[in-house]
Design a protein around this motif. Structure first.
Motif, PDB file in Angstrom:
ATOM      1  N   GLU A   9      -2.501 -15.368   7.304  1.00 43.61           N
ATOM      2  CA  GLU A   9      -3.133 -16.594   7.785  1.00 43.61           C
ATOM      3  C   GLU A   9      -2.073 -17.667   8.050  1.00 43.61           C
ATOM      4  O   GLU A   9      -2.112 -18.360   9.068  1.00 43.61           O
ATOM      5  CB  GLU A   9      -4.159 -17.104   6.752  1.00 43.61           C
ATOM      6  N   TYR A  10      -1.113 -17.787   7.144  1.00 46.58           N
ATOM      7  CA  TYR A  10      -0.055 -18.783   7.331  1.00 46.58           C
ATOM      8  C   TYR A  10       0.770 -18.465   8.575  1.00 46.58           C
ATOM      9  O   TYR A  10       1.079 -19.345   9.375  1.00 46.58           O
ATOM     10  CB  TYR A  10       0.864 -18.836   6.103  1.00 46.58           C
ATOM     11  N   VAL A  11       1.103 -17.202   8.784  1.00 47.15           N
ATOM     12  CA  VAL A  11       1.872 -16.801   9.961  1.00 47.15           C
ATOM     13  C   VAL A  11       1.062 -17.107  11.222  1.00 47.15           C
ATOM     14  O   VAL A  11       1.595 -17.620  12.213  1.00 47.15           O
ATOM     15  CB  VAL A  11       2.264 -15.306   9.883  1.00 47.15           C
ATOM     16  N   ARG A  12      -0.243 -16.828  11.220  1.00 46.57           N
ATOM     17  CA  ARG A  12      -1.095 -17.110  12.372  1.00 46.57           C
ATOM     18  C   ARG A  12      -1.099 -18.605  12.664  1.00 46.57           C
ATOM     19  O   ARG A  12      -0.922 -19.035  13.819  1.00 46.57           O
ATOM     20  CB  ARG A  12      -2.520 -16.609  12.093  1.00 46.57           C
ATOM     21  N   VAL A  13      -1.256 -19.430  11.634  1.00 42.94           N
ATOM     22  CA  VAL A  13      -1.269 -20.878  11.799  1.00 42.94           C
ATOM     23  C   VAL A  13       0.093 -21.350  12.310  1.00 42.94           C
ATOM     24  O   VAL A  13       0.184 -22.192  13.210  1.00 42.94           O
ATOM     25  CB  VAL A  13      -1.639 -21.584  10.468  1.00 42.94           C
ATOM     26  N   ALA A  14       1.202 -20.798  11.757  1.00 40.23           N
ATOM     27  CA  ALA A  14       2.539 -21.181  12.194  1.00 40.23           C
ATOM     28  C   ALA A  14       2.760 -20.796  13.647  1.00 40.23           C
ATOM     29  O   ALA A  14       3.354 -21.556  14.414  1.00 40.23           O
ATOM     30  CB  ALA A  14       3.588 -20.525  11.303  1.00 40.23           C
ATOM     31  N   GLU A  15       2.260 -19.631  14.075  1.00 40.38           N
ATOM     32  CA  GLU A  15       2.401 -19.216  15.474  1.00 40.38           C
ATOM     33  C   GLU A  15       1.641 -20.160  16.390  1.00 40.38           C
ATOM     34  O   GLU A  15       2.116 -20.528  17.466  1.00 40.38           O
ATOM     35  CB  GLU A  15       1.909 -17.780  15.651  1.00 40.38           C
ATOM     36  N   LYS A  16       0.451 -20.580  15.959  1.00 41.84           N
ATOM     37  CA  LYS A  16      -0.312 -21.546  16.756  1.00 41.84           C
ATOM     38  C   LYS A  16       0.468 -22.853  16.881  1.00 41.84           C
ATOM     39  O   LYS A  16       0.528 -23.449  17.955  1.00 41.84           O
ATOM     40  CB  LYS A  16      -1.685 -21.814  16.126  1.00 41.84           C
ATOM     41  N   ARG A  17       1.040 -23.292  15.791  1.00 40.99           N
ATOM     42  CA  ARG A  17       1.826 -24.525  15.788  1.00 40.99           C
ATOM     43  C   ARG A  17       3.020 -24.393  16.737  1.00 40.99           C
ATOM     44  O   ARG A  17       3.316 -25.297  17.520  1.00 40.99           O
ATOM     45  CB  ARG A  17       2.311 -24.828  14.363  1.00 40.99           C
ATOM     46  N   ILE A  18       3.700 -23.240  16.691  1.00 37.12           N
ATOM     47  CA  ILE A  18       4.842 -22.994  17.582  1.00 37.12           C
ATOM     48  C   ILE A  18       4.382 -23.013  19.032  1.00 37.12           C
ATOM     49  O   ILE A  18       5.032 -23.615  19.899  1.00 37.12           O
ATOM     50  CB  ILE A  18       5.534 -21.662  17.223  1.00 37.12           C
ATOM     51  N   ASP A  19       3.233 -22.355  19.314  1.00 34.98           N
ATOM     52  CA  ASP A  19       2.695 -22.346  20.687  1.00 34.98           C
ATOM     53  C   ASP A  19       2.417 -23.771  21.154  1.00 34.98           C
ATOM     54  O   ASP A  19       2.746 -24.139  22.284  1.00 34.98           O
ATOM     55  CB  ASP A  19       1.418 -21.503  20.761  1.00 34.98           C
ATOM     56  N   ARG A  20       1.802 -24.563  20.291  1.00 35.11           N
ATOM     57  CA  ARG A  20       1.493 -25.942  20.663  1.00 35.11           C
ATOM     58  C   ARG A  20       2.768 -26.724  20.968  1.00 35.11           C
ATOM     59  O   ARG A  20       2.854 -27.461  21.947  1.00 35.11           O
ATOM     60  CB  ARG A  20       0.712 -26.614  19.523  1.00 35.11           C
ATOM     61  N   HIS A  21       3.786 -26.549  20.116  1.00 35.82           N
ATOM     62  CA  HIS A  21       5.063 -27.243  20.330  1.00 35.82           C
ATOM     63  C   HIS A  21       5.741 -26.748  21.611  1.00 35.82           C
ATOM     64  O   HIS A  21       6.348 -27.534  22.346  1.00 35.82           O
ATOM     65  CB  HIS A  21       6.005 -27.070  19.121  1.00 35.82           C
ATOM     66  N   GLU A  22       5.635 -25.454  21.877  1.00 38.26           N
ATOM     67  CA  GLU A  22       6.224 -24.892  23.094  1.00 38.26           C
ATOM     68  C   GLU A  22       5.537 -25.480  24.324  1.00 38.26           C
ATOM     69  O   GLU A  22       6.200 -25.843  25.301  1.00 38.26           O
ATOM     70  CB  GLU A  22       6.106 -23.362  23.067  1.00 38.26           C
ATOM     71  N   LYS A  23       4.211 -25.602  24.288  1.00 36.86           N
ATOM     72  CA  LYS A  23       3.484 -26.201  25.409  1.00 36.86           C
ATOM     73  C   LYS A  23       3.912 -27.653  25.587  1.00 36.86           C
ATOM     74  O   LYS A  23       4.144 -28.111  26.717  1.00 36.86           O
ATOM     75  CB  LYS A  23       1.973 -26.116  25.178  1.00 36.86           C
ATOM     76  N   ALA A  24       4.036 -28.382  24.483  1.00 35.90           N
ATOM     77  CA  ALA A  24       4.447 -29.785  24.562  1.00 35.90           C
ATOM     78  C   ALA A  24       5.859 -29.891  25.121  1.00 35.90           C
ATOM     79  O   ALA A  24       6.160 -30.792  25.913  1.00 35.90           O
ATOM     80  CB  ALA A  24       4.367 -30.446  23.186  1.00 35.90           C
ATOM     81  N   ARG A  25       6.715 -28.957  24.800  1.00 43.79           N
ATOM     82  CA  ARG A  25       8.078 -28.954  25.323  1.00 43.79           C
ATOM     83  C   ARG A  25       8.080 -28.727  26.824  1.00 43.79           C
ATOM     84  O   ARG A  25       8.769 -29.415  27.574  1.00 43.79           O
ATOM     85  CB  ARG A  25       8.918 -27.877  24.620  1.00 43.79           C
ATOM     86  N   ARG A  26       7.277 -27.765  27.265  1.00 46.05           N
ATOM     87  CA  ARG A  26       7.200 -27.479  28.712  1.00 46.05           C
ATOM     88  C   ARG A  26       6.671 -28.684  29.481  1.00 46.05           C
ATOM     89  O   ARG A  26       7.185 -29.036  30.542  1.00 46.05           O
ATOM     90  CB  ARG A  26       6.349 -26.242  28.961  1.00 46.05           C
ATOM     91  N   VAL A  27       5.663 -29.352  28.914  1.00 44.40           N
ATOM     92  CA  VAL A  27       5.111 -30.548  29.550  1.00 44.40           C
ATOM     93  C   VAL A  27       6.195 -31.620  29.633  1.00 44.40           C
ATOM     94  O   VAL A  27       6.368 -32.272  30.669  1.00 44.40           O
ATOM     95  CB  VAL A  27       3.862 -31.060  28.789  1.00 44.40           C
ATOM     96  N   ALA A  28       6.946 -31.797  28.563  1.00 44.98           N
ATOM     97  CA  ALA A  28       8.007 -32.807  28.548  1.00 44.98           C
ATOM     98  C   ALA A  28       9.093 -32.451  29.561  1.00 44.98           C
ATOM     99  O   ALA A  28       9.615 -33.329  30.253  1.00 44.98           O
ATOM    100  CB  ALA A  28       8.600 -32.935  27.146  1.00 44.98           C
ATOM    101  N   GLU A  29       9.411 -31.168  29.682  1.00 51.08           N
ATOM    102  CA  GLU A  29      10.418 -30.746  30.667  1.00 51.08           C
ATOM    103  C   GLU A  29       9.941 -31.043  32.091  1.00 51.08           C
ATOM    104  O   GLU A  29      10.718 -31.488  32.937  1.00 51.08           O
ATOM    105  CB  GLU A  29      10.736 -29.258  30.506  1.00 51.08           C
ATOM    106  N   ARG A  30       8.655 -30.775  32.361  1.00 50.28           N
ATOM    107  CA  ARG A  30       8.125 -31.071  33.696  1.00 50.28           C
ATOM    108  C   ARG A  30       8.181 -32.565  33.986  1.00 50.28           C
ATOM    109  O   ARG A  30       8.557 -32.981  35.082  1.00 50.28           O
ATOM    110  CB  ARG A  30       6.691 -30.561  33.822  1.00 50.28           C
ATOM    111  N   ARG A  31       7.858 -33.370  32.991  1.00 51.80           N
ATOM    112  CA  ARG A  31       7.914 -34.818  33.182  1.00 51.80           C
ATOM    113  C   ARG A  31       9.345 -35.261  33.454  1.00 51.80           C
ATOM    114  O   ARG A  31       9.585 -36.121  34.309  1.00 51.80           O
ATOM    115  CB  ARG A  31       7.381 -35.544  31.947  1.00 51.80           C
TER     116      ARG A  31
END
Length: 188
Positions: free
Chosen positions: A32-54
């Motif tokens: 469960e912790y690994v699943r939650v951590a992967e979700k957190r990483i995905d969210r941060h990765e999406k935020a990074r991509r958005v910031a790169e596009r900006r």
């Protein structure tokens, strides 16, 4: 079993605790912790991509994101850690050498000061002993002189007594009653 992993935003990674169960941790909680951590990483990765596009739209080149650590990256990190540890060890050795040199110099200085104090004390003691011996010799000479004066005076007295005896001795022999004379003339 109780689930200790909660929403990704409510629990920092450093506060995660897994209860110990027979032969290790509870697998469901770890999964469960690994699943939650992967979700957190995905969210941060999406935020990074958005910031790169900006950033790209603003004509500002985006900084490159670091590649996830793989075995080679881990080896480089360990190598860097070892280099830092070696540098710190060399620094600690150098500091210890400097402190040792300072302690040795302080000890040598203290020994030199102690030797100078010992020599000064010895010299003062020698001077004091010489003064005491000189005073004792002076006093001994004075005592010898006084003793000699007493002996000389006694010799004079003996001489006077013999003279008196010689002078009055003849008269005393003829009138001798066996009793000692009561008056002795003054020698002064």
């Amino acid at each position: 079993m109780e689930n200790t992993v909660s929403e990704p935003e409510t629990l920092p990674e450093s506060d995660v605790r897994f209860p110990i169960v027979l032969r290790g941790y509870d697998r469901r909680q770890v999964d469960e912790y690994v699943r939650v951590a992967e979700k957190r990483i995905d969210r941060h990765e999406k935020a990074r991509r958005v910031a790169e596009r900006r950033l790209a739209k603003a004509q500002v080149p985006a900084p490159r994101a670091a590649e996830p650590d793989d075995a080679a990256g881990l080896g480089r990190r360990i190598e860097k850690i070892l280099q830092v540890a070696k540098a710190e060890a060399a620094e600690i050795r150098e500091q210890a050498r400097k402190e040792g040199d300072e302690l040795r110099a302080a000890a040598e200085k203290a020994a030199a000061e102690a030797e100078a104090a010992r020599a000064e004390t010895e010299l003062a003691a020698r001077r004091d002993a010489e003064q005491i011996i000189a005073r004792a010799e002076e006093e001994a000479a004075a005592v010898r002189a006084a003793h000699q004066a007493v002996l000389d005076r006694l010799g004079q007295i003996v001489g006077v007594v013999e003279e008196v005896r010689d002078r009055f001795g003849g008269e005393a022999e003829g009138e001798s009653t066996g009793e000692p004379e009561e008056a002795v003339p003054s020698l002064a």
